[in-house]
Design an enzyme around this catalytic site. Structure first.
Site, short mmCIF file in Angstrom:
data_model
loop_
_atom_site.label_atom_id
_atom_site.label_comp_id
_atom_site.label_asym_id
_atom_site.label_seq_id
_atom_site.Cartn_x
_atom_site.Cartn_y
_atom_site.Cartn_z
N TYR A 109 34.64 35.07 37.73
CA TYR A 109 33.91 36.30 37.39
C TYR A 109 34.05 37.29 38.54
O TYR A 109 33.88 36.93 39.71
CB TYR A 109 32.43 36.01 37.16
CG TYR A 109 31.60 37.27 36.96
CD1 TYR A 109 31.45 37.84 35.70
CD2 TYR A 109 30.98 37.91 38.04
CE1 TYR A 109 30.70 38.99 35.51
CE2 TYR A 109 30.24 39.06 37.86
CZ TYR A 109 30.10 39.60 36.60
OH TYR A 109 29.38 40.75 36.42
N GLU A 197 33.69 45.25 35.04
CA GLU A 197 33.39 43.82 34.94
C GLU A 197 34.59 43.09 34.35
O GLU A 197 35.08 43.46 33.28
CB GLU A 197 32.16 43.58 34.06
CG GLU A 197 31.75 42.11 34.00
CD GLU A 197 30.52 41.87 33.14
OE1 GLU A 197 29.51 41.37 33.66
OE2 GLU A 197 30.58 42.20 31.93
#
Length: 387
Positions: A109, A197
């Site tokens: 991530y 993101e």
């Protein structure tokens, strides 16, 4: 402003961030053509909506061949996709992204966002990427590492190495990761992105890094200088009332209650919703008409609130500082008459000329009740909403 996955990947590729090969389809026939062009035995069909959690909601399908890609696309297009990040109605699927499947060894991530508190761009990374990153943040925050970038120095390679070591990347992978973060930082600074993101950033079995899914959010206040980004907006993915509110400089967010709220000032709007909740009510919206409230704005605000059939009562909480309360009352009366309002309104006007404004509302003959005390006003509007 948000973008679709395929738009985010187009931007990532432009900034040197590696993404899997794929193509957009807005019809089953296009999906078949894209799948054939990719030339792989299997392809991934991904619904394009402005929400996460698509995989768990059936919006991502791994299929065999062009025929299956066509069928999967036919099953998705025109449908509403409901995920944990949408309301009960969901979002419309008007296009799909057909992509080559990736041989995933690890899921990471990575994100970058503008932190208002520190007035810096911050980078976040975690070795626990994938669909459940929210649970990771809530239950094991130590698995997420954050780095702050000083605007004078900009992004530095040692910061990428620090995050790479934290996620246990090899030297070769860290070199790739450094280039990816450099591209992410450029997207933030050059395109006025408020958030980037990447989840997941995958490590393939061959040891290479690719962006499997990504989200981009842009600062609406900077779109005047980001014309190309502004043109990528998809109105179909936005709440119709929120979109209409933006045309009149109204800050509007749809909620799930039955008490419409009209307030000037974001802080006062939050406090108003809190006190409504405190006394057993449920706000139907967040609506900040701003400090320079006008009769026209009040009218448009009423139209937005009453567009929802769930609204049973309206709570107006206005502090007349810049604008006089009698002018606000005038706008309320005109708006109620124009809209043909049938539901009760509780109005709390405080500030300049508030006595005159309250008197105008009382003498209007309309179903508008002026109340001076905030608690009393909140209790009254909750009672009226409950019938």
């Amino acid at each position: 402003m948000n973008l679709h996955e395929y738009q985010a990947k187009e931007i990532f590729a432009r900034f040197g961030i590696p993404v899997p090969q794929g193509g957009l389809a807005t019809s089953p026939e296009q999906a078949r053509a894209v799948a054939k062009q990719l030339g792989t035995e299997k392809v991934v069909v991904k619904a394009q909506v402005h929400a996460g959690g698509r995989g768990k909601a059936g919006g991502v399908k791994l299929v065999n061949g062009a025929d299956a890609a066509e069928e999967a696309t036919k099953a998705m297009l025109g449908k509403m996709l409901v995920t944990k990040q949408t309301d009960a109605k969901g979002l419309p699927i008007n296009s799909v992204w057909i992509e080559k499947p990736s041989n995933i060894a690890r899921e990471l991530y990575v994100s970058a966002l503008v932190d208002r508190t520190s007035e810096r761009v911050i980078l976040m990374a975690s070795a626990a990427g994938g669909m459940d990153i929210e649970e990771v943040a809530e239950h094991t925050p130590e698995k997420i590492k954050t780095i702050t970038i000083h605007p004078a120095a900009g992004f530095q390679a040692y910061q990428a190495r620090e995050l790479g070591f934290f996620m246990d990347l090899t030297k070769e992978q860290t070199d790739q990761f450094t280039k990816i973060l450099a591209g992410v930082y450029r997207v933030v600074t050059e395109l006025d992105a408020s958030m980037v993101e990447i989840n997941p950033l995958i490590v393939t079995a061959e040891g290479n890094l690719f962006v499997l899914d990504g989200k981009l959010n842009f600062d609406d206040n900077a779109l005047y200088r980001q014309k190309a980004i502004a043109e990528m907006r998809d109105p179909a993915q936005e709440d119709e009332r929120e979109r209409a509110a933006a045309k009149f400089d109204l800050n509007y967010v749809t909620l799930e209650g039955d008490i419409g709220c009209m307030v000037n000032g974001a802080g006062l709007a939050m406090a108003t919703m809190d006190i409504v909740k405190l006394h057993g009510g449920q706000p139907a919206n967040f609506l900040d008409v701003g400090g320079g409230t006008t009769a026209e704005k009040v009218t448009e605000a009423f139209k937005l609130i009453t567009a929802s059939p769930e609204v049973k009562a309206i709570f107006i909480n206005i502090f007349g500082g810049i604008v006089r309360c009698d002018l606000i009352a005038e706008g309320i009366i005109a708006a109620v008459k124009q809209v043909g309002l049938k539901i009760p309104v509780v109005a709390r006007l405080q500030g300049t000329n508030m006595e005159k404004g309250q008197a105008m509302l009382r003498e209007s003959g309309l179903a508008v009740t002026p109340v001076s005390d905030l608690t009393e006003a909140a209790q009254m509007v909750v009672k009226l909403a409950k019938g």
